[in-house]
Design a protein around this motif. Sequence first.
Motif, mmCIF file in Angstrom:
data_model
loop_
_atom_site.group_PDB
_atom_site.id
_atom_site.type_symbol
_atom_site.label_atom_id
_atom_site.label_comp_id
_atom_site.label_asym_id
_atom_site.label_seq_id
_atom_site.Cartn_x
_atom_site.Cartn_y
_atom_site.Cartn_z
ATOM 1 N N ILE A 287 13.461 -17.261 6.337
ATOM 2 C CA ILE A 287 13.380 -17.989 7.800
ATOM 3 C C ILE A 287 12.073 -17.916 8.279
ATOM 4 O O ILE A 287 11.469 -18.590 8.776
ATOM 5 N N LEU B 158 23.253 -15.857 9.016
ATOM 6 C CA LEU B 158 23.059 -15.235 8.332
ATOM 7 C C LEU B 158 24.029 -14.696 8.086
ATOM 8 O O LEU B 158 24.006 -14.193 6.509
ATOM 9 N N LEU C 141 22.743 -3.881 -1.107
ATOM 10 C CA LEU C 141 22.797 -4.991 -1.289
ATOM 11 C C LEU C 141 22.743 -5.529 -0.123
ATOM 12 O O LEU C 141 21.702 -7.726 0.122
ATOM 13 N N VAL C 142 23.357 -5.396 0.901
ATOM 14 C CA VAL C 142 23.218 -6.537 2.083
ATOM 15 C C VAL C 142 21.458 -5.909 2.541
ATOM 16 O O VAL C 142 21.230 -7.188 3.058
ATOM 17 N N ALA D 32 26.681 -1.072 -1.213
ATOM 18 C CA ALA D 32 26.539 -2.072 -0.329
ATOM 19 C C ALA D 32 25.728 -2.625 1.115
ATOM 20 O O ALA D 32 25.085 -3.512 1.029
ATOM 21 N N PRO E 143 26.994 -11.336 1.257
ATOM 22 C CA PRO E 143 28.313 -10.783 0.024
ATOM 23 C C PRO E 143 28.919 -11.463 0.201
ATOM 24 O O PRO E 143 29.878 -10.056 0.603
ATOM 25 N N LEU F 247 27.860 -5.149 10.084
ATOM 26 C CA LEU F 247 26.038 -4.600 9.664
ATOM 27 C C LEU F 247 26.069 -3.088 10.049
ATOM 28 O O LEU F 247 25.665 -2.432 9.344
ATOM 29 N N GLY G 283 24.197 -11.767 -5.212
ATOM 30 C CA GLY G 283 24.760 -11.444 -4.423
ATOM 31 C C GLY G 283 26.613 -11.617 -4.363
ATOM 32 O O GLY G 283 27.638 -11.290 -4.492
ATOM 33 N N ILE H 155 19.902 -8.489 0.493
ATOM 34 C CA ILE H 155 20.155 -10.148 1.208
ATOM 35 C C ILE H 155 19.376 -10.229 2.487
ATOM 36 O O ILE H 155 19.208 -11.132 2.533
ATOM 37 N N ILE H 156 19.678 -10.110 3.411
ATOM 38 C CA ILE H 156 19.470 -10.023 4.522
ATOM 39 C C ILE H 156 17.322 -10.297 4.665
ATOM 40 O O ILE H 156 17.324 -11.229 5.292
ATOM 41 N N ASN I 69 17.007 -13.644 3.731
ATOM 42 C CA ASN I 69 16.624 -14.462 3.852
ATOM 43 C C ASN I 69 15.600 -14.385 4.952
ATOM 44 O O ASN I 69 15.635 -15.425 5.640
ATOM 45 N N LEU I 70 15.513 -12.984 5.474
ATOM 46 C CA LEU I 70 14.228 -13.356 6.911
ATOM 47 C C LEU I 70 13.683 -13.592 6.670
ATOM 48 O O LEU I 70 12.750 -14.693 7.433
ATOM 49 N N ILE J 162 31.629 -8.019 -0.864
ATOM 50 C CA ILE J 162 30.789 -6.967 0.728
ATOM 51 C C ILE J 162 32.426 -7.191 1.478
ATOM 52 O O ILE J 162 32.678 -6.274 2.531
#
Lengths: 764, 551
Positions: free
Chosen positions: B536, A505, B524-525, B521, A510, B31, B461, B528-529, B532-533, A513
């Motif tokens: 998965i 992950l 955005l994180v 940020a 990005p 994070l 991203g 994106i997370i 992605n999760l 960041i």
Amino acid sequence: MSDINAQKKKSSMQKSDRDIHERWRLLKDSIAGYGVILGGLSVIVAVVLIFFYLLYVVFPLFLPASADSTSQYAVPEATQGKTVLLDMEEQNKVAVRFTDTGQVIFFDVATGKTLLNQKVAIPDGVQITSFSQASPVSENTVVYGLSNGQVIIVKHQYKISYVNDARVITPELFYPSGEQALILDDTGAALEKIAVATGDNATTIVAKTANSTQGLGKIRLTHFEKETSLFSEENKLTRSDAVLDMPAAGIEAILIDRNKTSLFLVGSDGRLSVFDISDKTNPLLKQHQNVVESGQKITRVAFLNGDLSLMIGESNGLVSQWSMVRNKLNRSALQKIRSFKVSDKAVVAIQTEQRRKGFVTIDADGVMGIYSSTAERELVKKSVGETLPVAAALSPRANALLVQLDNGKINLWNVKNEHPEVSLASIWQEVWYESYPKPDYIWQSSSASSDFEPKFSLTPLVFGTLKAAFYSMLVAMPLALMGAIYTAYFMAPRMRQYVKPTIELMGALPTVILGFLAGLWLAPFVEEHLAGLFFLIMTVPLGVMIFAYAWQYLPRSLYEKIPEGWDAAFLIPVILFSGWLAFALAPSLELLLFHGSMREWFKAELGIGYDQRNALIVGIAMGFAVIPTMFSIAEDAIFSVPKHLTVGSLALGATTWQTMTKVVLLTASPGIFSAVMIGLGRAVGETMIVLMATGNTPVMDLSIFQGLRTLAANIAVEMPESEVDSTHYRVLFLAALVLFTFTFVFNTLAEVIRQRLREKYSSL
Amino acid sequence: MMKLWFKSGKPWIWLNAAAVSTCLIMVVGLLGLITVRGVGHFWPAQVGQYSYEADNGKQEIIFGEKVDATVTSLAAAKSAGYKMAENEDALIQYQLKTGNRDVTGADFRWIQARRVKEENYPTNMMVIERREWGNFYGQLLELKENNTVIASGEQALPIVQEKLADALIMFKTINTLEKKEIGAVNYGLERLRLEEKKLALENHLDTEAKQRIAAQKTDYDLKYKQYQTQLAELYQKIRQHTLVAKTESGASVTIPLAKVVRVYQPNAMGLFDKIGHYGVKVREFLTDEPREANTEGGIFPAIFGTVLMVLIMSVIVTPFGVVAAVYLREYAKQGFVTRLIRIAVNNLAGVPSVVYGVFGLGFFVYILGGHIDTLFFPEAAPAPVFGTPGLMWASITLALLTLPVVIVSTEEGLARIPKSIREGSLALGATKFETLWLTVLPMASPAIMTGLILAVARAAGEVAPLMLVGVVKLAPTLPLDGNFPFLHLDRKFMHLGFHIYDVGFQSPNVEAARPLVYATALLLVLVIISLNLAAIVIRNNLREKYRALEG
């Protein structure tokens, strides 16, 4: 009957329907087949297209220039005197011929038709004894020296107007200091040689007077300064005079630079005298030096654009570039920085470009050569005629050349010379730029001033790229590979199930960041806690070791209860604690070891300066970005080592660690290698992190505390501002091509190795 | 003992384990850092009143919120030139956000803790968020209507709030008028101008067309005048109210309500007020337009631009990626060509993203876009339409960039489908295409979905290529609006990732913008997370499903 017929018909219709349907199905099938093949191959096409497109943009940089004769005509008004100067205006439409009789003939460049024929206002009974072009050449000003010690300054200028949407260029003569001749020498001695530098408010004239009844010839320096009064419109002209402390005999040519601070006198004996004329009333001789090989003569001298260097042509066909260079004592002196062997014959003409550092030479045989000084490139070599050339003119945009030959003809040459300033040598090797103390690698693509020379050396950028990649690999490789070994081989499956996606992950984060945190959080943090960071590298492994050693002395009962493969989880508090310890102890240790501040100590003791955004920050931030890629591939490679190999090894009595190093790692080594390659490829091409975490200074300094600029960051910074199809644009494409090639090699290598490995595993 | 322990290899295993732990700490720490800093920004902080002794011994009052604190050890403080007393062992400094940039010239100020003589939090401390000059900190004096005082002192605050609510509504109306209505008029006029020019170019500009265009023009002009009068009225109304407030130095400052976004008294707020305030601020952040060179306000245009770009990219990348994967798995004979394609795919994945940007700019924008302009939009010349970076080129460039992600994921999905299913379909008489279309692809659709989600996460991203092919720091209009043809593929757009870079590094007031960058940020994180999760989870479900099928 008819019923049956109808049925038959119907069934046959059905049959043909089905036939059509069948055919349609098959057709669809084959169309889809071709479509899919096309789609599959388009991936290759995309890669090839990217490569060739980059190449296509870069390619013109290295093409030679071309020059073609487009027209030839008789010299206009040939009877009205010999040509002393040919010149052309910017659009290459109108040219001008100055004659030794004071006649100025404007003519059409393409046909030679006379457009305007004027005589310069020379007083009656006075002859022209000298003539020269004023500096800077782009001002289009010339000066006449007269037999009575007077001078006339004339400017040829061109007015552009539009008549019925067609451009009309009207030439005219203009007298910037009035039609009345200026009196330079009171005694009335003829001016044998003359030079002038003009400007908005000042004019400097240097003249060599002839021997006369009043005495020997002298070299006089006269300076006019226009002072505009605040209250009245009137301009006051102040004048200062000086005589150079130098015999006038043997002076062949005089040059003044455009700043009116340096004066160059060329002697017939091949000696060059340099005067500092910043103080117009007190010219100082700074240098007096032989500039040609013994036995040779100076045949032509011209300023290169910017008037920072002189191009000196010799009788043996050598053209050398002399520039003011600061020596170790910080005193500037004229020094030869490079030379060109343009011919075996004497150089009879040197024309310099007005916007670039290029020049054109013509030798006594009529062979013309176009050169770029800094790139040291010969771009064109061509014969312009059998007979001796009389005069030549290069247009301001350097795309046309006029040559007048001894046979009374003028030739117009069309010159195509788009990117002379770049050569493989100027991109990758050290280049000695004007007014630099020594050859160097420099990237400096733009500046505010117009006579600035762009410096395109990719070497500092490639250096910066590799430096950033090196430091980030230094951070990433141990963490990623060791982590992969542990995760794939020792970790409990339950934990692995969570750990692997978590680290992967990381790769999805990005980079903008990471770069933002590196630049705005990490960089100030590290600047403040530099010592802590260094102690961290020591305390963490030490803490882990101590913990591990203590671990085996755990009471047996507790030891057995703890499941295997969860070591990493236990270590988290240990690492956190030892990390905290490092930062907590840092101030006192710093005081003890480094007299208070590690940064100051580095600077004072080792002379290493500290930039806030430096290679260390990039190393950590980009290391962070590279870890997941490398970890994932390496972990896969180690994990998929066939079980029977490890089981066999263990059965033979090897410890797990021995099995790991001797069997597993060896088998998986190609996979690990390809992981490193891909990680390296990523580090080389990463843009946002380096853009934000470094100062983006293109310096070549190995120090970990200095900034850098990488190829990728450079593209991101400069691409939006570069003009399409300019040299800068193409050089940036070259940078992209270099990046592409770098990563192409790494990735292809990695992929080929992985494919081999996969085959090997499947055969095992 | 020690030697034996080292020989057993245990310490090395522990070290390897430490590497994993370090990686985990780094991820979680990062994070956590973003979350803490990003979440904290919207919480209304206490605003203190400090009596401070300045360098020259003078007493002064400072208003401000504490945003940062540093502790410098005695030695370091001494070497940095601070005069330290014998009994001090460290120098504590606070960074205060003092606001009032129009008065003091700076938003922030560092103070030394030891010089603070008194620190308290008066409840009447007022924070005004303004459209210009950043925040204002001070105490309310009075409210004026057309220069006459209508309320003063503490009692004025409810009235201020009431008038402010009206002003905000008016401001919104003005904004819609200016942006939407007048924007539409301008857009229409521009289209008319282009139409006229186009007709002239094609020699179709007859009197009839001229009349029609002139009529439409007068229509627009009329509308424009109407809007102008409306605007003038509104402006006159909104400018009626001004409030007067006292700064820390005691000076009074007049602030027109038209320039005010929000007025509140953080020290007087209870927990629920603060939560409410927090919610309002988060909503503003997500749905509003940026103010003050992107350092305040919301990031809606950036979110919108990112989403739109990613959607267009998905439409382009999916078919290409799926077809390429199908070729690799279903059609091609495994051999030299497939190896070559795999190498190509890996290279596409490995080529630095900025190279895609360069390629996109040169090939898509200048070559393709330039040709499109000369062929279809001659009337717009010399202004480029598609020959300049924009939404379409950005989407295509990113589609190329994310192609390998889709291919790899789809291929993996195809590989997991048992052979028996294909064979069954073929045995029943289906053609290869029908097998593919009706059985294989539907079964692989979760894998395709996974690939697409990963591609979207990557594209969201990515910044470096976008900087070259169409992202700008501030787009005046959204690429999707009410003017025909609604979706403007040629427009430039804003992007979350670029917003972070731009505000964090190129903004004139980085210090003030930093909390906003952290918040962006974080957003955005999170996006994106979660993408992605999701990928998965889908992938894991898929694996389970096929494991059942195989069994």
